[in-house]
Scaffold this motif. Sequence first.
Motif, mmCIF file in Angstrom:
data_model
loop_
_atom_site.group_PDB
_atom_site.id
_atom_site.type_symbol
_atom_site.label_atom_id
_atom_site.label_comp_id
_atom_site.label_asym_id
_atom_site.label_seq_id
_atom_site.Cartn_x
_atom_site.Cartn_y
_atom_site.Cartn_z
ATOM 1 N N LEU A 89 0.825 -0.959 -0.093
ATOM 2 C CA LEU A 89 -0.006 0.220 0.126
ATOM 3 C C LEU A 89 0.780 1.391 0.059
ATOM 4 O O LEU A 89 0.790 2.111 -0.729
ATOM 5 N N LEU A 90 2.139 1.231 0.624
ATOM 6 C CA LEU A 90 2.860 2.229 0.753
ATOM 7 C C LEU A 90 3.375 2.435 -0.590
ATOM 8 O O LEU A 90 3.463 3.689 -0.961
ATOM 9 N N LEU A 91 3.900 1.435 -1.255
ATOM 10 C CA LEU A 91 4.555 1.751 -2.425
ATOM 11 C C LEU A 91 3.570 2.183 -3.567
ATOM 12 O O LEU A 91 4.152 2.671 -4.387
ATOM 13 N N ASP A 95 -2.477 5.371 0.499
ATOM 14 C CA ASP A 95 -2.972 5.860 1.782
ATOM 15 C C ASP A 95 -2.728 7.142 1.781
ATOM 16 O O ASP A 95 -1.639 7.788 2.262
ATOM 17 N N GLN A 96 -3.854 8.142 1.749
ATOM 18 C CA GLN A 96 -3.497 9.443 1.897
ATOM 19 C C GLN A 96 -3.688 10.019 3.234
ATOM 20 O O GLN A 96 -2.972 10.153 4.165
ATOM 21 N N CYS A 97 -5.125 10.305 3.488
ATOM 22 C CA CYS A 97 -5.301 10.686 5.201
ATOM 23 C C CYS A 97 -5.048 9.766 6.051
ATOM 24 O O CYS A 97 -4.690 10.042 7.169
ATOM 25 N N GLY A 98 -5.210 8.557 5.577
ATOM 26 C CA GLY A 98 -4.769 7.113 6.574
ATOM 27 C C GLY A 98 -6.108 7.008 7.389
ATOM 28 O O GLY A 98 -5.930 6.071 8.243
ATOM 29 N N TYR A 99 -7.317 7.508 7.605
ATOM 30 C CA TYR A 99 -8.215 7.294 8.333
ATOM 31 C C TYR A 99 -8.828 5.840 8.110
ATOM 32 O O TYR A 99 -9.110 5.259 9.010
ATOM 33 N N ASN A 129 -15.630 -1.030 2.648
ATOM 34 C CA ASN A 129 -14.273 -0.257 3.088
ATOM 35 C C ASN A 129 -14.390 0.836 2.268
ATOM 36 O O ASN A 129 -13.683 1.097 1.075
ATOM 37 N N LEU A 130 -15.085 1.919 2.812
ATOM 38 C CA LEU A 130 -15.045 3.162 1.975
ATOM 39 C C LEU A 130 -13.698 3.912 2.197
ATOM 40 O O LEU A 130 -13.200 4.180 3.397
ATOM 41 N N CYS A 131 -13.212 4.677 1.080
ATOM 42 C CA CYS A 131 -12.100 5.512 1.145
ATOM 43 C C CYS A 131 -12.416 6.866 0.371
ATOM 44 O O CYS A 131 -13.007 6.625 -0.503
ATOM 45 N N ARG A 132 -12.243 8.002 1.324
ATOM 46 C CA ARG A 132 -12.670 9.090 0.637
ATOM 47 C C ARG A 132 -11.650 10.041 -0.233
ATOM 48 O O ARG A 132 -11.763 10.878 -0.627
ATOM 49 N N CYS A 133 -10.391 9.490 -0.295
ATOM 50 C CA CYS A 133 -9.398 10.151 -0.977
ATOM 51 C C CYS A 133 -8.687 9.613 -1.959
ATOM 52 O O CYS A 133 -8.090 10.175 -2.981
ATOM 53 N N THR A 134 -8.453 7.985 -2.023
ATOM 54 C CA THR A 134 -7.601 7.332 -3.173
ATOM 55 C C THR A 134 -8.102 6.943 -4.188
ATOM 56 O O THR A 134 -7.380 7.179 -5.104
ATOM 57 N N GLY A 135 -9.339 7.035 -4.279
ATOM 58 C CA GLY A 135 -10.118 6.614 -5.486
ATOM 59 C C GLY A 135 -10.048 5.200 -5.822
ATOM 60 O O GLY A 135 -10.407 4.854 -7.047
#
Lengths: 151, 259
Positions: A89-91, A95-99, A129-135
């Motif tokens: 995930l890091l590479l 992971d933007q805001c990390g929430y 698993n919703l993510c609001r920033c990575t798309g």
Amino acid sequence: MKITLTVNGRKENLEVEPSTTLLEALRMLGLYSVRKGCDTASCGVCTVLMDSKPILSCCSLAVQAQGHSITTVEGLEKDKDFEEIRKNLLLEGADQCGYCGPSLLLTVYSLKKRNIKSLQEIQKYLVGNLCRCTGYHSQLRAIKEFMEVGE
Amino acid sequence: MFKAVDYVRPKSIGEAHDLFVSNTNSQILGGGTYLYLSKRTIQLLIDLQETSLKYISQKDGKIRIGAMSTLSDVEESDIFKNAFNGLVKKVVSDIWSYQLRNAATVGGTVYSRLGFSEFLTLLAVLDVDVVFHNTGVISIKDFLKMPPLRDILKEIVITENDLKVSFQVFKRTHFDFPVLSLAVARCDDEFRIAVGSRPGCALLAKDTPKLLSEGCRDLKTVCDSLIREIPFADDLRASSEYRRHVCGVLFKRALSEVL
């Protein structure tokens, strides 16, 4: 009432109300990787593993979790699979805001033990698993590699 | 969020039943996944997780699902890989999220007659008995019409047979409650039709199956009949008028699979 929870392999004693959620209890223990989000079983950021399966701690009661094994990301720090998915995930910059990060890590970690064969199947198991920033694209690239599946 | 004053984990269904009926403000706790939406104050929460109701078994053409089995248990059971051509497994695996299915129980879904439950719409057209501790065995057809029972649901029993079944659902997104769900089962000239998420609980049609049994195959006639006899209502997902329209579309799709 007094309860004992097994969290990340350790017995933890707590004083809770019968309607205290597992989310509230885990945060009382200082496990802040377990996030409070929608509180309506929709966003998935409160995900923890109960007996190795992901559940939503916002709509589970602390009293129900007695006798079960609860795992949060803090309990997987030395786990090889966990380290691998975290690195992926890091590479991928996934992971933007990390929430939502800890909940996503736990769900993907639990999916490794299932016989997942396709990207479509991965997506189906990750709808909660919703993510609001990575798309999602960068996350899916990392997860595909971790799960060793094709398109 | 609800409030609870006390919590118990009885070791047997008998003990749980006695506590449940002796305390009018008690609540049975299955997975608890919908209870949190309530704003009630509950005197006693009765958790059934130690009453040995978590099982799925298959014997003599009957599949028994213990009330404390989770939706994931059904989804992952080898029994449901083959039963009804995998339809039960498919329907359950499309419900909400993986996390929720790992906690929500079959008993909680059936006992509560959740309006949005796709699983209940499917069960309504199969040969299903609902087994209670005190009341005994009730067919799902009767159970869906009954007022709430002050009793403990032990298991549901599905009879395996040659029913030809179609399940249709319409959601705004995959990860949502349905706008409407519909199931049709056929065995020779006998038909069963259930409509769920109306938004009320799954309801079995009476007149339209008769029309089909009598040989009517005119799609407009049977669709009009179904839309006429099933009551629909408005909620935040859809208006009753929209649901009526969707019902007609899903019913035609289902008929194309079973006729």
